[in-house]
Design a protein around this motif. Structure first.
Motif, PDB file in Angstrom:
ATOM      1  N   GLU A  44      51.898 -63.236   1.006  1.00 37.16           N
ATOM      2  CA  GLU A  44      53.234 -62.227   0.909  1.00 37.16           C
ATOM      3  C   GLU A  44      53.328 -61.737  -0.691  1.00 37.16           C
ATOM      4  OE1 GLU A  44      56.107 -64.870   2.202  1.00 37.16           O
ATOM      5  OE2 GLU A  44      55.913 -64.236   4.565  1.00 37.16           O
ATOM      6  N   HIS A  45      52.885 -62.620  -1.622  1.00 40.69           N
ATOM      7  CA  HIS A  45      53.000 -62.134  -2.710  1.00 40.69           C
ATOM      8  C   HIS A  45      51.846 -61.478  -3.683  1.00 40.69           C
ATOM      9  CE1 HIS A  45      56.214 -65.187  -2.312  1.00 40.69           C
ATOM     10  NE2 HIS A  45      56.733 -64.241  -2.869  1.00 40.69           N
ATOM     11  N   LEU A  46      50.860 -60.935  -2.832  1.00 38.33           N
ATOM     12  CA  LEU A  46      49.847 -60.024  -3.109  1.00 38.33           C
ATOM     13  C   LEU A  46      50.233 -58.969  -3.843  1.00 38.33           C
ATOM     14  CD1 LEU A  46      47.006 -60.718  -0.564  1.00 38.33           C
ATOM     15  CD2 LEU A  46      46.951 -61.436  -2.945  1.00 38.33           C
ATOM     16  N   PRO A  47      49.583 -58.063  -4.725  1.00 35.84           N
ATOM     17  CA  PRO A  47      50.106 -56.907  -5.312  1.00 35.84           C
ATOM     18  C   PRO A  47      49.750 -56.004  -4.261  1.00 35.84           C
ATOM     19  CG  PRO A  47      48.089 -57.667  -6.495  1.00 35.84           C
ATOM     20  CD  PRO A  47      48.518 -58.808  -5.458  1.00 35.84           C
ATOM     21  N   ASP A  48      50.471 -54.817  -4.411  1.00 35.40           N
ATOM     22  CA  ASP A  48      50.434 -53.579  -3.390  1.00 35.40           C
ATOM     23  C   ASP A  48      48.922 -53.200  -3.546  1.00 35.40           C
ATOM     24  OD1 ASP A  48      52.948 -53.895  -2.225  1.00 35.40           O
ATOM     25  OD2 ASP A  48      53.727 -52.648  -3.820  1.00 35.40           O
ATOM     26  N   ASP A  49      48.282 -53.044  -4.546  1.00 37.34           N
ATOM     27  CA  ASP A  49      46.869 -52.579  -4.718  1.00 37.34           C
ATOM     28  C   ASP A  49      45.766 -53.357  -4.477  1.00 37.34           C
ATOM     29  OD1 ASP A  49      47.194 -53.938  -6.858  1.00 37.34           O
ATOM     30  OD2 ASP A  49      46.371 -52.769  -8.321  1.00 37.34           O
ATOM     31  N   SER A  50      46.052 -54.555  -3.963  1.00 40.14           N
ATOM     32  CA  SER A  50      45.111 -55.591  -3.602  1.00 40.14           C
ATOM     33  C   SER A  50      44.177 -55.082  -2.192  1.00 40.14           C
ATOM     34  CB  SER A  50      45.659 -56.894  -3.071  1.00 40.14           C
ATOM     35  OG  SER A  50      46.408 -56.787  -1.708  1.00 40.14           O
ATOM     36  N   ALA A  51      43.181 -55.694  -1.924  1.00 37.31           N
ATOM     37  CA  ALA A  51      42.161 -55.267  -0.883  1.00 37.31           C
ATOM     38  C   ALA A  51      42.883 -55.446   0.459  1.00 37.31           C
ATOM     39  CB  ALA A  51      41.046 -55.912  -0.869  1.00 37.31           C
ATOM     40  N   LEU A  52      43.689 -56.636   0.592  1.00 39.49           N
ATOM     41  CA  LEU A  52      44.336 -56.952   1.675  1.00 39.49           C
ATOM     42  C   LEU A  52      45.459 -55.966   2.250  1.00 39.49           C
ATOM     43  CD1 LEU A  52      44.568 -58.932   4.249  1.00 39.49           C
ATOM     44  CD2 LEU A  52      46.260 -60.134   2.832  1.00 39.49           C
ATOM     45  N   ALA A  53      46.136 -55.806   1.354  1.00 37.59           N
ATOM     46  CA  ALA A  53      47.077 -54.638   1.343  1.00 37.59           C
ATOM     47  C   ALA A  53      46.664 -53.120   1.817  1.00 37.59           C
ATOM     48  CB  ALA A  53      48.391 -54.423   0.251  1.00 37.59           C
ATOM     49  N   ALA A  54      45.524 -52.904   1.219  1.00 38.88           N
ATOM     50  CA  ALA A  54      44.809 -51.665   1.556  1.00 38.88           C
ATOM     51  C   ALA A  54      44.285 -51.547   2.984  1.00 38.88           C
ATOM     52  CB  ALA A  54      43.846 -51.404   0.311  1.00 38.88           C
ATOM     53  N   SER A  55      43.522 -52.815   3.388  1.00 40.03           N
ATOM     54  CA  SER A  55      43.086 -52.805   4.725  1.00 40.03           C
ATOM     55  C   SER A  55      44.230 -52.988   5.922  1.00 40.03           C
ATOM     56  CB  SER A  55      42.004 -54.009   4.818  1.00 40.03           C
ATOM     57  OG  SER A  55      42.943 -55.089   4.877  1.00 40.03           O
ATOM     58  N   ARG A  99      44.165 -48.101  -1.275  1.00 42.19           N
ATOM     59  CA  ARG A  99      44.138 -49.154  -2.382  1.00 42.19           C
ATOM     60  C   ARG A  99      45.032 -48.655  -3.634  1.00 42.19           C
ATOM     61  NH1 ARG A  99      39.596 -53.428  -3.610  1.00 42.19           N
ATOM     62  NH2 ARG A  99      41.234 -54.903  -4.779  1.00 42.19           N
ATOM     63  N   ALA A 100      44.891 -47.497  -3.897  1.00 47.88           N
ATOM     64  CA  ALA A 100      45.293 -46.959  -5.230  1.00 47.88           C
ATOM     65  C   ALA A 100      47.072 -46.582  -4.976  1.00 47.88           C
ATOM     66  CB  ALA A 100      44.713 -45.801  -5.942  1.00 47.88           C
ATOM     67  N   TRP A 101      47.255 -46.491  -3.689  1.00 46.63           N
ATOM     68  CA  TRP A 101      48.595 -45.898  -3.408  1.00 46.63           C
ATOM     69  C   TRP A 101      49.733 -46.922  -2.994  1.00 46.63           C
ATOM     70  CZ3 TRP A 101      50.086 -40.770  -3.355  1.00 46.63           C
ATOM     71  CH2 TRP A 101      48.970 -39.901  -3.555  1.00 46.63           C
ATOM     72  N   ASP A 102      50.280 -47.421  -4.088  1.00 46.47           N
ATOM     73  CA  ASP A 102      51.350 -48.256  -3.983  1.00 46.47           C
ATOM     74  C   ASP A 102      52.556 -47.553  -3.655  1.00 46.47           C
ATOM     75  OD1 ASP A 102      51.465 -47.302  -6.379  1.00 46.47           O
ATOM     76  OD2 ASP A 102      51.948 -49.146  -7.548  1.00 46.47           O
ATOM     77  N   VAL A 103      53.926 -48.086  -3.767  1.00 45.15           N
ATOM     78  CA  VAL A 103      55.171 -47.629  -3.667  1.00 45.15           C
ATOM     79  C   VAL A 103      55.485 -46.348  -4.731  1.00 45.15           C
ATOM     80  CG1 VAL A 103      57.538 -47.876  -3.321  1.00 45.15           C
ATOM     81  CG2 VAL A 103      55.884 -49.488  -2.222  1.00 45.15           C
ATOM     82  N   GLN A 104      55.215 -46.883  -5.873  1.00 44.51           N
ATOM     83  CA  GLN A 104      55.435 -45.917  -6.757  1.00 44.51           C
ATOM     84  C   GLN A 104      54.819 -44.771  -6.788  1.00 44.51           C
ATOM     85  OE1 GLN A 104      54.778 -49.159  -7.269  1.00 44.51           O
ATOM     86  NE2 GLN A 104      56.861 -49.949  -7.923  1.00 44.51           N
ATOM     87  N   THR A 105      53.406 -44.773  -6.554  1.00 43.93           N
ATOM     88  CA  THR A 105      52.575 -43.637  -6.228  1.00 43.93           C
ATOM     89  C   THR A 105      53.025 -42.707  -5.303  1.00 43.93           C
ATOM     90  OG1 THR A 105      50.731 -45.090  -7.072  1.00 43.93           O
ATOM     91  CG2 THR A 105      50.158 -42.835  -6.289  1.00 43.93           C
ATOM     92  N   HIS A 106      53.486 -43.307  -4.148  1.00 46.09           N
ATOM     93  CA  HIS A 106      54.199 -42.476  -3.075  1.00 46.09           C
ATOM     94  C   HIS A 106      55.343 -41.711  -3.501  1.00 46.09           C
ATOM     95  CE1 HIS A 106      51.586 -42.977   0.333  1.00 46.09           C
ATOM     96  NE2 HIS A 106      51.329 -44.285   0.137  1.00 46.09           N
ATOM     97  N   LEU A 107      56.257 -42.320  -4.345  1.00 49.46           N
ATOM     98  CA  LEU A 107      57.410 -41.606  -4.971  1.00 49.46           C
ATOM     99  C   LEU A 107      57.040 -40.873  -5.719  1.00 49.46           C
ATOM    100  CD1 LEU A 107      59.604 -44.979  -5.202  1.00 49.46           C
ATOM    101  CD2 LEU A 107      60.168 -43.141  -3.371  1.00 49.46           C
TER     102      LEU A 107
END
Length: 109
Positions: free
Chosen positions: A16-27, A35-43
Motif C-alpha cells: 500500500e505504501h509503494l511509490p506511484d512510479d513502482s513496477a507494481l503500480a505501473a503493472s 511507470r513514469a506517470w504519477d498523479v503529478q505528471t497527469h496533473l
C-alpha cells in the motif's frame, strides 16, 4: 509473494505504501508505459492542455482565420483505459505458497 517470512498484513502494508512510479503500480495501471506517470505528471499534462486550449480560444476569438485546435499531450492512459487492465496474479509464481491457516484466521477476524 509469500515466502513464509512475512505476515500477510505486513505485505499489504508494504504494498500500500509503494511509490506511484513502482513496477507494481505501473503493472496495475496497464504496463511499463505508465511507470513514469504519477498523479503529478497527469496533473501537469492537464495543466499544459488547459493553457494551450486557453491560448487557442484567445487566438481564435481575435483572428479572422480558422486556427487548428491544439492536440492534447499524449498520455499512456489514452492508449489503454485502466478498466481494461488485467489484475495482477502472482499465484503461479514459482516462490508462491498458500497462506498458513493461522494467518487466514487472523485476517478473517
Amino acid at each position: 509473494m509469500w515466502r513464509g517470512t512475512l505476515a500477510p498484513r505486513r505485505v499489504v502494508d508494504l504494498v500500500e505504501h509503494l511509490p506511484d512510479d513502482s513496477a507494481l503500480a505501473a503493472s496495475v495501471r496497464g504496463g511499463p508505459a505508465h511507470r513514469a506517470w504519477d498523479v503529478q505528471t497527469h496533473l501537469l499534462a492537464a495543466l499544459v492542455d488547459g493553457v494551450h486550449l486557453a491560448a487557442w480560444v484567445t487566438a481564435q476569438a481575435n483572428s479572422k482565420q480558422r486556427i487548428t485546435r491544439p492536440r492534447p499531450v499524449p498520455r499512456p492512459a489514452a492508449e489503454q483505459p485502466a478498466a481494461e487492465a488485467k489484475p495482477l496474479d502472482l499465484s503461479r509464481h514459482p516462490d508462491a505458497r498458500p497462506i498458513p491457516e493461522q494467518y487466514l484466521a487472523a485476517m478473517a477476524s
